[in-house]
Design a protein around this motif. Structure first.
Motif, PDB file in Angstrom:
ATOM      1  N   PHE A  96       0.977  -1.177   0.004  1.00 43.76           N
ATOM      2  CA  PHE A  96      -0.041   0.097   0.017  1.00 43.76           C
ATOM      3  C   PHE A  96       0.823   1.224   0.036  1.00 43.76           C
ATOM      4  CE2 PHE A  96      -2.083   3.183   2.642  1.00 43.76           C
ATOM      5  CZ  PHE A  96      -3.247   3.302   1.718  1.00 43.76           C
ATOM      6  N   MET A 134      -0.012  -7.050   2.921  1.00 43.17           N
ATOM      7  CA  MET A 134       0.217  -6.165   4.297  1.00 43.17           C
ATOM      8  C   MET A 134       1.281  -7.120   4.972  1.00 43.17           C
ATOM      9  SD  MET A 134      -3.567  -5.360   5.302  1.00 43.17           S
ATOM     10  CE  MET A 134      -4.735  -5.479   3.954  1.00 43.17           C
ATOM     11  N   PRO A 135       2.045  -6.411   5.765  1.00 42.38           N
ATOM     12  CA  PRO A 135       3.194  -7.073   6.550  1.00 42.38           C
ATOM     13  C   PRO A 135       2.438  -7.962   7.473  1.00 42.38           C
ATOM     14  CG  PRO A 135       3.405  -4.532   6.164  1.00 42.38           C
ATOM     15  CD  PRO A 135       2.164  -4.908   5.645  1.00 42.38           C
ATOM     16  N   HIS A 136       3.161  -9.133   7.740  1.00 43.40           N
ATOM     17  CA  HIS A 136       2.938 -10.173   8.459  1.00 43.40           C
ATOM     18  C   HIS A 136       1.614 -10.991   8.282  1.00 43.40           C
ATOM     19  CE1 HIS A 136       5.461  -8.048  10.883  1.00 43.40           C
ATOM     20  NE2 HIS A 136       4.702  -6.836  11.131  1.00 43.40           N
ATOM     21  N   GLU A 137       0.762 -10.495   7.188  1.00 40.08           N
ATOM     22  CA  GLU A 137      -0.312 -11.286   6.727  1.00 40.08           C
ATOM     23  C   GLU A 137       0.047 -12.203   5.634  1.00 40.08           C
ATOM     24  OE1 GLU A 137      -3.934  -9.569   7.055  1.00 40.08           O
ATOM     25  OE2 GLU A 137      -3.185  -8.860   9.141  1.00 40.08           O
ATOM     26  N   LEU A 150       8.016  -5.502   6.009  1.00 44.59           N
ATOM     27  CA  LEU A 150       8.404  -4.195   5.705  1.00 44.59           C
ATOM     28  C   LEU A 150      10.066  -4.085   5.833  1.00 44.59           C
ATOM     29  CD1 LEU A 150       6.038  -1.542   7.216  1.00 44.59           C
ATOM     30  CD2 LEU A 150       6.948  -1.628   4.896  1.00 44.59           C
ATOM     31  N   HIS A 153      13.720   1.381   2.615  1.00 49.67           N
ATOM     32  CA  HIS A 153      14.188   1.869   1.138  1.00 49.67           C
ATOM     33  C   HIS A 153      13.465   3.324   1.121  1.00 49.67           C
ATOM     34  CE1 HIS A 153      15.688   1.001  -2.787  1.00 49.67           C
ATOM     35  NE2 HIS A 153      14.766   1.142  -3.462  1.00 49.67           N
ATOM     36  N   VAL A 155      11.121   3.997  -0.810  1.00 50.47           N
ATOM     37  CA  VAL A 155       9.540   3.946  -1.151  1.00 50.47           C
ATOM     38  C   VAL A 155       9.222   2.541  -0.115  1.00 50.47           C
ATOM     39  CG1 VAL A 155      10.043   2.446  -3.070  1.00 50.47           C
ATOM     40  CG2 VAL A 155       7.904   3.796  -3.029  1.00 50.47           C
ATOM     41  N   VAL A 156       7.936   2.273   0.122  1.00 55.48           N
ATOM     42  CA  VAL A 156       7.686   1.274   0.777  1.00 55.48           C
ATOM     43  C   VAL A 156       8.170  -0.088   0.236  1.00 55.48           C
ATOM     44  CG1 VAL A 156       5.780  -0.090   2.076  1.00 55.48           C
ATOM     45  CG2 VAL A 156       5.637   2.526   1.945  1.00 55.48           C
ATOM     46  N   TYR A 178      19.060  -0.386   8.934  1.00 55.71           N
ATOM     47  CA  TYR A 178      18.786   1.035   9.303  1.00 55.71           C
ATOM     48  C   TYR A 178      19.770   1.704  10.075  1.00 55.71           C
ATOM     49  CZ  TYR A 178      14.227  -1.564   8.894  1.00 55.71           C
ATOM     50  OH  TYR A 178      13.286  -2.092   8.286  1.00 55.71           O
ATOM     51  N   GLN A 199      14.034  -2.848  15.269  1.00 58.68           N
ATOM     52  CA  GLN A 199      13.425  -3.105  14.005  1.00 58.68           C
ATOM     53  C   GLN A 199      14.414  -3.913  12.970  1.00 58.68           C
ATOM     54  OE1 GLN A 199      10.834  -3.018  12.720  1.00 58.68           O
ATOM     55  NE2 GLN A 199      10.851  -3.014  10.503  1.00 58.68           N
TER      56      GLN A 199
END
Lengths: 294, 291
Positions: A96, A134-137, A150, A153, A155-156, A178, A199
């Motif tokens: 997204f 979606m993350p983790h889904e 996630l 970068h 951009v997502v 990171y 993270q």
């Protein structure tokens, strides 16, 4: 599970005599599960030669997982020939985008606008299905599970863990380790440091124990300081990530477009020599190479 | 407590999407986003001082599309999770909408609102740092302070006539504004503020704190009490342009937590001139961008 590299170059296609051995196409990886489900990781220019091979097995059902929407990961999508053939079923998964408020449906819609491409997205003949990952889904395709994570970068960017019948792999897409945006004397430094450590560990946990990690190792550690914030890792950061996550085999990919084959082998060997890697095998991703996770 | 109709709730929630941010942050974001090497720290400090930008950013980050393992309550967390460039571009997308007009049909002073929100945020953070014994995050208290009166901006923007009457009713009858809002609009700004953060999976204690920031009677959490005291303290003459007001008595349970009443607490906090100076520097409207 079979994995084949169709594009290993970062940023822009780089054909020519200097990149003949490792290839000039941008990111595209074919994954065939043990049930012969077709998963394609990213639609860089490498997806075009892959598409040619699929014409022999029509109708095609393909699950394309887009890590992020930068050019080198989507460039080949309008040339993925099965989209123009009725009867094919294509699923495009992606993140997204918080700015446009749209999911992966926006990618081809924009790419295939009149000024940029002769065929509009609305004129695609196959059945296109868009799904916002979606993350983790966990996404299920037959017996295969795909878990998005996630990563870091401009951009997502979603990394994908693919698991099928006890075999597993993870592809980062583009990922920069990171780093702290504060200086060590600043007020927010310690708080930010705690956030990035947490993270970073979450990323290690997402990759933990996979048979194969395919990771963005665009730069050498000497090149990295001038490219900080561009969203890419180094050979060394990928090796450290693979070790922390107890990965069996690491493939370094997203080769820098100006790097010749000879240079690539040289900087790769130098990086590998810097690390103790008894339980980790490290390889350079090469266009056309395929291998099986057994 | 009066509640808000589903229809009005939807209308307000949608309206926040289109709400412009404060002039100073819009100006700074437009400047920063022209610079490819803009300082990340500065970007953070601009976004986190603007209640509108903070509200919009955290609403999107906490939406179900990212399903983070925990709720995100700071701009720094947002950058770690979603990336600096994406946050920068989100801020730019908020900035290009325009600026929140200084003058509105309700006659509500946006600059004073911003000053009050910034001072309350800093005080709530400082109070939490000094008095919290249960691990409540001072950053979350800061956020509660920044957003606690957000409902007033929503009223000024989207129900200006009703809000104007509520302001007038409050002044004419010498009753608190939230009581006047309940009378005229049917709902007060704390309910609207809480509703906005509730609908978007913000932490429950944050929405509860915003919802009850005028209530003394409920069982109090550290965050609630820090916000409650910060909100009252911000009216102290040392923080409010020297305007001398009688400081109300604190409810005994709250006074006990901070070891005294408002006058005593302010002494314990020491020199707060920085808090005012920082808020002023930000709330001050830049002339060039004045609509």
């Amino acid at each position: 599970m079979k994995i084949k590299f169709w594009g290993v170059r970062g940023s822009i296609p780089s054909p020519g005599p200097n990149t003949q051995r490792y290839g000039g196409n941008t990111t595209c990886i074919e994954v065939r599960t043990d049930d012969n489900d077709l998963i394609i990781l990213d639609g860089g220019t490498g997806i075009f030669p892959l598409a040619q091979t699929l014409l022999k097995e029509l109708p095609v059902t393909a699950h394309i997982f887009n890590t992020h929407s930068h050019w080198d990961h989507i460039q080949g999508l309008p040339f993925f020939i099965p989209i123009f053939i009725p009867g094919n079923n294509l699923h495009l998964y992606g993140a997204f985008d918080p700015i446009s408020g749209a999911g992966p449906e926006r990618i081809m819609n924009i790419q295939m606008q009149y000024s940029y491409f002769p065929v509009r997205e609305a004129e695609i003949q196959s059945r296109m299905h868009y799904l916002t990952a979606m993350p983790h889904e966990v996404i299920k395709i037959g017996a295969t599970s795909i878990t998005p994570t996630l990563l870091s970068h401009p951009v997502v960017n979603l990394g994908y863990r693919i698991e099928c019948r006890g075999k597993s792999m993870f592809f980062t897409g583009d990922h920069e380790p990171y780093y702290n945006i504060y200086e060590s004397g600043d007020d927010g430094y310690a708080e930010y440091q705690a956030l990035i450590e947490e993270q970073s560990q979450a990323v290690v946990d997402a990759i933990k124990g996979v048979d194969i990690l395919i990771a963005d190792s665009s730069y050498t550690i000497a090149e990295y300081p001038s490219k900080k914030g561009w969203g890419h890792g180094t050979f060394d950061s990928c090796i450290e990530l693979a070790k922390a996550a107890a990965v069996k085999i690491l493939y370094c990919t997203h080769h820098e477009p100006t790097r010749s084959d000879d240079d690539l082998e040289k900087v790769f060997a130098e990086a590998v020599a810097r690390h103790q890697c008894q339980d980790l095998e490290i390889r350079l991703a090469r266009e056309g190479d395929e291998f099986y996770i057994k | 407590m009066p509640e808000i109709s589903a229809e009005l709730s939807k209308k307000i929630s949608d309206a926040v999407e289109k709400m412009p941010a404060f002039p100073k942050s819009v100006q700074r974001i437009l400047e920063l986003s022209r610079d490819i090497n803009c300082s990340p720290k500065e970007l953070v400090s601009v976004i986190e001082k603007d209640p509108v930008m903070t509200m919009k950013l955290l609403r999107i980050i906490n939406s179900s599309y990212y399903s983070f393992p925990k709720q995100i309550t700071s701009v720094n967390q947002s950058i770690v999770f979603i990336g600096l460039n994406t946050i920068k571009n989100m801020a730019l997308s908020f900035a290009v909408i325009g600026v929140l007009p200084q003058k509105n049909a309700a006659g509500y002073d946006m600059q004073r609102y911003l000053m009050h929100s910034l001072i309350t945020a800093s005080l709530a953070r400082i109070l939490c740092q000094k008095f919290n014994k249960d691990g409540t995050d001072p950053g979350d208290c800061n956020l509660a302070g920044l957003l606690h009166d957000f409902g007033k901006v929503v009223f000024a923007q989207f129900l200006p006539e009703e809000f104007r009457l509520a302001l007038k009713y409050s002044a004419d009858n010498n009753v608190p504004l939230h009581i006047a809002e309940r009378q005229i609009i049917g709902v007060d700004h704390s309910v609207v503020g809480a509703m906005l953060v509730e609908g978007w999976k913000f932490p429950k204690n944050l929405s509860d704190t915003i919802r009850h920031h005028h209530d003394e009677s409920i069982v109090n959490s550290t965050m609630h009490d820090c916000l409650y005291v910060a909100d009252q303290l911000s009216k102290h003459k040392s923080l409010n342009n020297g305007i001398d007001r009688v400081m109300p008595e604190l409810p005994p349970a709250i006074a006990a937590r901070f070891g005294g009443n408002l006058e005593e607490i302010i002494v314990k906090l020491g020199d707060l001139s920085n808090v005012v100076a920082e808020a002023q520097a930000f709330a001050q409207t830049s002339k060039e961008i004045h609509p």
